[in-house]
Design a protein around this motif. Structure first.
Motif, PDB file in Angstrom:
ATOM      1  N   ILE A 133      35.450  38.669  26.215  1.00 44.27           N
ATOM      2  CA  ILE A 133      34.853  39.798  27.079  1.00 44.27           C
ATOM      3  C   ILE A 133      35.707  40.220  28.162  1.00 44.27           C
ATOM      4  O   ILE A 133      36.062  41.384  28.220  1.00 44.27           O
ATOM      5  CB  ILE A 133      33.690  39.467  27.700  1.00 44.27           C
ATOM      6  N   ARG A 134      36.465  39.353  28.789  1.00 44.67           N
ATOM      7  CA  ARG A 134      37.408  39.563  29.958  1.00 44.67           C
ATOM      8  C   ARG A 134      38.528  40.129  29.327  1.00 44.67           C
ATOM      9  O   ARG A 134      39.332  40.823  30.210  1.00 44.67           O
ATOM     10  CB  ARG A 134      37.608  38.368  30.880  1.00 44.67           C
ATOM     11  N   ARG A 135      39.014  39.874  28.046  1.00 47.46           N
ATOM     12  CA  ARG A 135      40.254  40.461  27.866  1.00 47.46           C
ATOM     13  C   ARG A 135      40.177  41.556  26.740  1.00 47.46           C
ATOM     14  O   ARG A 135      40.949  42.487  26.690  1.00 47.46           O
ATOM     15  CB  ARG A 135      41.005  39.209  27.028  1.00 47.46           C
ATOM     16  N   ASP A 136      39.414  41.360  25.968  1.00 45.49           N
ATOM     17  CA  ASP A 136      39.401  42.371  24.661  1.00 45.49           C
ATOM     18  C   ASP A 136      38.307  43.272  24.509  1.00 45.49           C
ATOM     19  O   ASP A 136      38.550  44.395  23.954  1.00 45.49           O
ATOM     20  CB  ASP A 136      39.462  41.483  23.013  1.00 45.49           C
ATOM     21  N   VAL A 137      37.126  43.046  25.040  1.00 49.98           N
ATOM     22  CA  VAL A 137      36.136  43.984  25.002  1.00 49.98           C
ATOM     23  C   VAL A 137      36.415  45.099  25.632  1.00 49.98           C
ATOM     24  O   VAL A 137      36.703  44.834  27.000  1.00 49.98           O
ATOM     25  CB  VAL A 137      34.614  43.343  25.185  1.00 49.98           C
ATOM     26  N   PRO A 138      36.332  46.359  25.347  1.00 51.11           N
ATOM     27  CA  PRO A 138      36.584  47.254  26.556  1.00 51.11           C
ATOM     28  C   PRO A 138      35.838  47.398  27.714  1.00 51.11           C
ATOM     29  O   PRO A 138      34.491  47.436  27.503  1.00 51.11           O
ATOM     30  CB  PRO A 138      36.276  48.737  25.441  1.00 51.11           C
ATOM     31  N   PHE A 139      36.627  47.551  28.999  1.00 50.38           N
ATOM     32  CA  PHE A 139      35.927  47.210  29.731  1.00 50.38           C
ATOM     33  C   PHE A 139      34.987  46.050  30.201  1.00 50.38           C
ATOM     34  O   PHE A 139      34.071  45.956  31.172  1.00 50.38           O
ATOM     35  CB  PHE A 139      35.140  48.582  30.579  1.00 50.38           C
ATOM     36  N   GLY A 140      35.440  45.212  29.472  1.00 45.87           N
ATOM     37  CA  GLY A 140      34.478  43.958  29.510  1.00 45.87           C
ATOM     38  C   GLY A 140      34.819  43.002  30.774  1.00 45.87           C
ATOM     39  O   GLY A 140      33.799  42.334  31.447  1.00 45.87           O
ATOM     40  N   TRP A 141      36.138  43.190  31.115  1.00 45.45           N
ATOM     41  CA  TRP A 141      36.238  42.360  32.406  1.00 45.45           C
ATOM     42  C   TRP A 141      35.363  43.193  33.568  1.00 45.45           C
ATOM     43  O   TRP A 141      34.965  42.460  34.631  1.00 45.45           O
ATOM     44  CB  TRP A 141      37.872  42.852  32.760  1.00 45.45           C
ATOM     45  N   LEU A 142      35.071  44.451  33.483  1.00 48.04           N
ATOM     46  CA  LEU A 142      34.183  45.227  34.482  1.00 48.04           C
ATOM     47  C   LEU A 142      32.835  44.726  34.304  1.00 48.04           C
ATOM     48  O   LEU A 142      32.356  44.498  35.452  1.00 48.04           O
ATOM     49  CB  LEU A 142      34.461  46.791  34.402  1.00 48.04           C
ATOM     50  N   LEU A 143      32.364  44.806  33.235  1.00 47.12           N
ATOM     51  CA  LEU A 143      31.061  44.319  33.054  1.00 47.12           C
ATOM     52  C   LEU A 143      30.851  42.886  33.543  1.00 47.12           C
ATOM     53  O   LEU A 143      29.597  42.576  34.231  1.00 47.12           O
ATOM     54  CB  LEU A 143      30.532  44.328  31.686  1.00 47.12           C
ATOM     55  N   GLN A 144      31.811  41.834  33.052  1.00 44.96           N
ATOM     56  CA  GLN A 144      31.737  40.464  33.342  1.00 44.96           C
ATOM     57  C   GLN A 144      31.606  40.275  34.979  1.00 44.96           C
ATOM     58  O   GLN A 144      30.906  39.632  35.534  1.00 44.96           O
ATOM     59  CB  GLN A 144      32.533  39.721  32.691  1.00 44.96           C
ATOM     60  N   SER A 145      32.545  40.912  35.572  1.00 45.12           N
ATOM     61  CA  SER A 145      32.724  40.829  36.788  1.00 45.12           C
ATOM     62  C   SER A 145      31.682  41.375  37.759  1.00 45.12           C
ATOM     63  O   SER A 145      31.013  40.998  38.781  1.00 45.12           O
ATOM     64  CB  SER A 145      34.277  41.723  37.520  1.00 45.12           C
ATOM     65  N   MET A 146      31.091  42.539  37.258  1.00 43.29           N
ATOM     66  CA  MET A 146      29.856  43.036  37.796  1.00 43.29           C
ATOM     67  C   MET A 146      28.646  41.986  37.860  1.00 43.29           C
ATOM     68  O   MET A 146      27.749  42.221  38.732  1.00 43.29           O
ATOM     69  CB  MET A 146      29.496  44.609  37.125  1.00 43.29           C
ATOM     70  N   HIS A 147      28.537  41.506  36.603  1.00 39.77           N
ATOM     71  CA  HIS A 147      27.411  40.736  36.471  1.00 39.77           C
ATOM     72  C   HIS A 147      27.557  39.527  37.343  1.00 39.77           C
ATOM     73  O   HIS A 147      26.589  38.928  38.000  1.00 39.77           O
ATOM     74  CB  HIS A 147      27.248  40.212  35.077  1.00 39.77           C
ATOM     75  N   ALA A 148      28.550  38.836  37.524  1.00 39.30           N
ATOM     76  CA  ALA A 148      28.802  37.613  38.074  1.00 39.30           C
ATOM     77  C   ALA A 148      28.861  38.026  39.927  1.00 39.30           C
ATOM     78  O   ALA A 148      28.167  37.242  40.314  1.00 39.30           O
ATOM     79  CB  ALA A 148      30.132  37.056  37.740  1.00 39.30           C
TER      80      ALA A 148
END
Lengths: 288, 430
Positions: free
Chosen positions: B81-96
């Motif tokens: 999610i953090r590396r390959d999903v487009p903007f996954g790093w943003l979503l994961q960071s926003m959630h955490a």
């Protein structure tokens, strides 16, 4: 009103920072380090920090020629090396699978695969879409080959250690002669940065262990590609370069994150200002 | 409080709708809800919390599309999610980070309610529903922290579920039933994922009750006296939508600071290591928002007593409306209680500090003494351990609710209350 708001804001900010400060102290204090980490200057630190392309590329060479004999990069594929913001990104071949440098790197590794005609397990040269292969087939094999210690995966090494880049640099440059009264157990090496000062990894770096290849600056915006001479591979230089590369490996979207963050702040600032002015206008005739 | 509806549909379609399903009326009444005109910025956190819940649910739904709840794949799927999903790093960071921001806001919201006496009649149920929301948030936060399947996820889950094992007679069976086995494993991860997806919707339902209750009894206000005339109030929109809107924008800046520039500041480095059931981390610490309770748990030597105290610390909030005997709501008019409240606030921070440290380490050093170790004289620091400090904090925490609030309510001489909100504003007291 203005003063009242400032008061609320200050109290609020103090509470917030106090709470988060407690959280931070809590996480920092259990690092369990025997000594204080020395802070290094890294170009990727700070709000506007970016990665140094040349250092990352040299860092990859250090990984390939030194670290890769024991340590894997589990979460990386070769193609990641050619993504936007990655060490070998080339604007002419934006699709990482077409990047010639990375194609050549991938080919250099042997990948276990299934032959599509016979179903036999074969070894074939890697392609950019392949993951970096594991170095040992499993944890037991890794431990058996390394005196009982499993070489940790490096793709998250700066994120998974308190102190991050500074800690990794301190480990790589922390091999010294042990003090006279310190007994170093068999199969371990004295390291000032490691918890307990005895590490099972022998000093991986030494001056001029490898020779850096000259580095090609891609001809962006129509400019001719040109070669840049590489520095001498001293222990300190290699340590800095591998840290640069591995920090990127752990946080590949850092540059985009900071860029978008800045735009977000600008947006929120204007948004907050407009809301504040609207609020003042709406309330102008209300005594409160 | 909300009174009869004053909405009059203007257009034919609106009239048609109003006769069949008065949903527009409901919306208009909702937005025009008469709110005390003296609400300060501390009252903006209700709106901020609604936003937090929506953000967590939205980012969570998308993350769930990419996440794999299996012990062999969970850690890798988060990395994917953090590396390959487009903007996954943003979503994961926003959630955490969002979880931390949610708790930051809820704590400010709760301390505000405590300070202005928002739990007193007729708002007891409003407060209790709020406590239930907080409890559900704690459960959701804990379950969610398990999902990335890092070292702290695994060992945190092991420690917390271990609490249930300490319950006499049924403890062991209960623990196994919760875990789906003898230890934290794949069945645990899968049920935690399922429950982590379920609970936010339970929270949303509780929030609906919470908002319903506040609309029924009306908002409390900083001087804590009832609204008497229409003069005392302002319609929620546009007055508080704009004021809260500004506060929300400021809050979002703090949120953004962490998401974009300090994404790991609130987490633990160990959680970037894959869970390893064979390797216990040297210090198992929960997320920062649980640290005060963790300190209470470890303040006593007996495991069961620690657990009773820890849960007691939350139970006491539920009965708070009946513990505080004072007739006056706002602590603005309760000078003595106000001082003890500030000490209480300080003690919560102290407990948080204790929770993040080893109980036997020294919190304060008073000096050094020489002791003999193996025939050598060694200098050893003497001082107060975190265990002692957390005991002081725990005693104050319970003392505040169980002794100070009941007793002060009887004996404290409160300041004179203003006649009305409007008059207080006129006199500059609001």
């Amino acid at each position: 009103m203005g003063i009242k708001f400032m008061k609320t804001l200050i109290v609020g900010a103090t509470l917030a920072l106090g709470g988060l400060g407690v959280a931070n102290v809590a996480t920092a204090s259990d690092a369990g380090g025997t000594h204080k980490l020395e802070h290094q200057k890294w170009g990727f630190n700070g709000m506007f920090g970016t990665y140094d392309r040349a250092a990352m590329q040299r860092g990859y060479q250090v990984y390939r020629e030194v670290c890769a004999s024991c340590h894997a990069l589990e979460h990386l594929s070769f193609r990641h090396l050619a993504d936007k913001g990655a060490p070998f990104y080339n604007a002419d071949t934006p699709n990482p699978n077409d990047n010639d440098v990375v194609k050549a790197f991938a080919k250099d590794w042997s990948i276990e695969a299934i032959d599509q005609d016979t179903g036999d397990i074969i070894d074939r040269p890697g392609i950019p879409a392949d993951k970096f292969p594991l170095i040992f087939p499993n944890a037991i094999a890794a431990a058996a080959s390394n005196g009982g210690a499993i070489p940790p995966d490096l793709s998250l090494i700066t994120k998974s250690r308190t102190g991050g880049a500074d800690y990794l640099y301190a480990i790589l440059t922390g091999y010294h002669e042990a003090p006279h009264d310190f007994h170093v157990a068999d199969g371990t090496y004295y390291n000032t940065a490691f918890d307990g000062n005895q590490i099972k990894m022998a000093a991986p770096l030494s001056d001029e262990l490898i020779e850096y290849s000259p580095y090609m600056v891609a001809g962006e915006h129509g400019a001719e590609p040109h070669e840049v001479a590489a520095p001498v591979a001293t222990t300190d230089q290699m340590a800095r370069d591998i840290v640069e590369f591995l920090t990127w490996a752990g946080d590949p979207h850092m540059e985009a994150r900071k860029r978008i963050g800045l735009a977000t702040f600008l947006y929120l600032f204007i948004f907050a200002l407009l809301l504040f002015l609207t609020y003042k206008t709406v309330w102008r005739n209300v005594k409160h | 409080m909300s009174g009869p509806s004053t909405y009059e549909p203007k257009y034919a379609a609106a009239k048609w709708m109003d006769k069949r399903l008065p949903i527009i009326r409901m919306g208009v009444d909702f937005m025009g809800f008469p709110s005390p005109r003296n609400l300060n910025y501390w009252y903006a956190f209700g709106g901020i919390l609604s936003l937090c819940l929506m953000s967590q649910i939205l980012t969570g739904i998308i993350l769930a599309m990419h996440y794999t709840p299996h012990v062999d794949m969970a850690f890798d799927s988060v990395q994917r999610i953090r590396r390959d999903v487009p903007f996954g790093w943003l979503l994961q960071s926003m959630h955490a980070v969002g979880a931390s921001m949610f708790f930051l806001a809820v704590y400010i919201h709760m301390f505000r309610g405590l300070f202005y006496g928002s739990y007193k009649a007729p708002r007891e149920l409003l407060w209790i529903i709020g406590c239930a929301i907080y409890l559900a948030m704690m459960a959701t936060g804990f379950l969610g922290y398990t999902l990335p399947w890092g070292q702290m996820s695994f060992w945190g889950a092991t420690v917390i579920t271990g609490f249930f094992g300490a319950i006499p007679f049924v403890g062991e069976s209960l623990q196994q039933w919760l875990l789906g086995g003898y230890s934290v494993g794949n069945p645990t991860l899968q049920r935690f994922f399922s429950l982590h997806y379920l609970l936010p919707f339970v929270i949303a339902a509780l929030v609906a009750l919470h908002v319903w209750a506040v609309h029924h009894v009306g908002q409390n206000n900083p001087i804590g006296i009832d609204v008497k005339t229409k003069e005392d109030t302002l319609p929620f929109h546009p007055f508080y939508t704009m004021k809260d809107g500004f506060a929300i924008a400021v809050f979002l800046m703090i949120f953004a600071l962490f998401v974009f520039y300090l994404p790991d500041a609130l987490g633990h480095a160990d959680n970037y290591q894959r869970a390893d059931p064979m390797k216990t981390p040297p210090h198992i610490v929960p997320e920062w928002y649980f640290l005060p309770f963790y300190a209470i748990l470890r303040a006593v030597p007996d495991k069961l007593l620690g657990i009773i105290l820890m849960f007691g610390a939350i139970v006491v909030l539920f009965v708070l409306p009946w513990l505080d005997t004072a007739k006056v709501r706002s602590m603005r008019f309760r000078p003595t209680t106000r001082r003890f409240f500030y000490i209480f606030l300080f003690m919560c921070f102290i407990l948080g500090w204790c929770g993040g440290n080893s109980p036997d380490d020294l919190a304060f050093t008073f000096g050094h003494k020489n002791v003999m170790v193996d025939g050598h004289e060694v200098s050893e620091a003497i001082g107060m351990t975190f265990k002692t400090l957390s005991r002081i904090g725990t005693i104050y925490y319970f003392g505040f609710f169980l002794f100070l609030l009941p007793v002060l309510g009887w004996i404290e001489k409160t300041k004179k209350l203003p006649d009305s909100i409007t008059k207080a504003i006129h006199d500059g007291e609001a």
